[in-house]
Motif scaffolding. Structure first.
Motif, mmCIF file in Angstrom:
data_model
loop_
_atom_site.group_PDB
_atom_site.id
_atom_site.type_symbol
_atom_site.label_atom_id
_atom_site.label_comp_id
_atom_site.label_asym_id
_atom_site.label_seq_id
_atom_site.Cartn_x
_atom_site.Cartn_y
_atom_site.Cartn_z
ATOM 1 N N PHE A 28 -11.256 9.849 1.869
ATOM 2 C CA PHE A 28 -9.320 9.618 2.028
ATOM 3 C C PHE A 28 -7.985 9.539 3.074
ATOM 4 O O PHE A 28 -7.354 9.612 3.263
ATOM 5 C CB PHE A 28 -9.662 7.981 1.322
ATOM 6 N N THR A 29 -8.390 11.640 2.507
ATOM 7 C CA THR A 29 -7.687 12.768 2.929
ATOM 8 C C THR A 29 -7.651 13.277 3.808
ATOM 9 O O THR A 29 -8.848 13.890 3.663
ATOM 10 C CB THR A 29 -6.476 12.829 1.857
ATOM 11 N N GLN A 30 -6.982 13.461 5.063
ATOM 12 C CA GLN A 30 -7.307 14.383 5.803
ATOM 13 C C GLN A 30 -7.596 16.764 5.046
ATOM 14 O O GLN A 30 -8.052 17.315 5.679
ATOM 15 C CB GLN A 30 -6.734 14.946 7.454
ATOM 16 N N ASP A 31 -6.034 16.603 4.537
ATOM 17 C CA ASP A 31 -5.749 17.249 3.735
ATOM 18 C C ASP A 31 -5.610 16.999 2.356
ATOM 19 O O ASP A 31 -5.138 16.285 2.379
ATOM 20 C CB ASP A 31 -4.467 18.318 4.001
ATOM 21 N N ILE A 32 -6.241 18.148 0.962
ATOM 22 C CA ILE A 32 -5.553 17.525 0.111
ATOM 23 C C ILE A 32 -4.949 18.505 -0.440
ATOM 24 O O ILE A 32 -4.471 19.412 0.226
ATOM 25 C CB ILE A 32 -7.405 18.004 -1.024
ATOM 26 N N ILE A 86 -10.134 9.372 -3.781
ATOM 27 C CA ILE A 86 -9.727 9.404 -3.283
ATOM 28 C C ILE A 86 -9.179 10.081 -2.219
ATOM 29 O O ILE A 86 -9.318 10.322 -1.082
ATOM 30 C CB ILE A 86 -8.344 7.961 -3.343
ATOM 31 N N ALA A 87 -8.281 11.013 -3.100
ATOM 32 C CA ALA A 87 -8.075 12.196 -2.159
ATOM 33 C C ALA A 87 -9.372 12.681 -1.916
ATOM 34 O O ALA A 87 -8.732 13.422 -0.798
ATOM 35 C CB ALA A 87 -7.399 13.149 -3.304
ATOM 36 N N ASN A 108 -16.821 1.879 3.889
ATOM 37 C CA ASN A 108 -15.761 2.835 2.877
ATOM 38 C C ASN A 108 -15.339 1.542 2.130
ATOM 39 O O ASN A 108 -13.889 2.857 1.742
ATOM 40 C CB ASN A 108 -15.217 3.162 4.676
ATOM 41 N N ASN A 117 0.919 -1.105 -0.001
ATOM 42 C CA ASN A 117 0.133 0.321 -0.221
ATOM 43 C C ASN A 117 0.846 1.269 -0.023
ATOM 44 O O ASN A 117 0.782 2.226 -0.667
ATOM 45 C CB ASN A 117 -1.088 0.129 0.957
ATOM 46 N N ASP A 118 1.653 1.069 0.689
ATOM 47 C CA ASP A 118 2.347 2.468 0.865
ATOM 48 C C ASP A 118 3.513 2.349 -0.313
ATOM 49 O O ASP A 118 4.498 4.046 -0.748
ATOM 50 C CB ASP A 118 3.222 2.221 2.065
ATOM 51 N N CYS A 158 -14.556 2.614 -2.571
ATOM 52 C CA CYS A 158 -13.226 3.160 -4.103
ATOM 53 C C CYS A 158 -12.728 1.623 -4.527
ATOM 54 O O CYS A 158 -12.107 2.231 -5.630
ATOM 55 C CB CYS A 158 -12.302 4.408 -3.233
#
Length: 173
Positions: free
Chosen positions: A169-173, A165-166, A118, A59-60, A121
């Motif tokens: 599933f992210t806190q900040d874009i 996803i952006a 969740n 994943n990373d 995606c």
């Protein structure tokens, strides 16, 4: 002449990766539905080989290369390809929107009120990977216009998936 040889190698590697995608998918489905599921989960989710689980490496680290490739493909199509004008892009864009919405709706129907909701995606991204994979396996039997449409559809579908996803599933874009 060099460009032609590079193109031939690229097509061969894409066909090989398509076959590997199908083999890995079938293998994962068979293992997940067999008595070996526990061993598979131990290999993927426990710290057996690295200091972190294999799924985190995938994943990373490996997904970085996937999204880098998708980003470069999108950039090339916006600058020089089928997304460079509204007229060229309109039909594949409309098809891509349908290709994102329909799998998400099907996922919601099967996973409504579950812990998996969740993961919507996943089907909006992976459906086109299989379509393009199958395309590369049977590329000699497909009309060149269909190829152009499918590849443009894939690029736009990936772009929409990245945006979803952006956003979700992210806190900040």
């Amino acid at each position: 002449m060099k460009n032609l040889e590079r193109y031939r190698r690229s097509i061969k590697s894409e066909a090989l990766s398509s076959v590997l995608l199908l083999i890995c998918t079938i293998s994962a489905l068979c293992i997940a539905n067999s008595s070996y599921e526990g061993i598979y989960n131990k290999i993927i989710f426990d710290n057996l080989f690295f200091r972190f689980p294999l799924n985190e490496f995938i994943n990373d680290f490996l997904m970085f290369f996937f999204f880098l490739n998708v980003g470069l493909e999108i950039k090339e199509n916006i600058l020089y390809g089928n997304l460079s004008s509204i007229k060229k892009a309109s039909f594949p864009v409309i098809g891509s929107i349908g290709g994102v919405i329909v799998p998400a709706i099907i996922f919601f129907i099967f996973n409504f009120r579950t812990d998996y909701i969740n993961g919507f995606c996943i089907p909006i991204s992976t459906d086109i990977a299989f379509a393009v994979g199958i395309f590369y396996i049977f590329k000699n039997h497909i009309n060149p216009q269909a190829r152009l449409f499918l590849l443009t559809l894939a690029v736009v579908d990936d772009l929409i998936s990245i945006l979803v996803i952006a956003i979700f599933f992210t806190q900040d874009i």
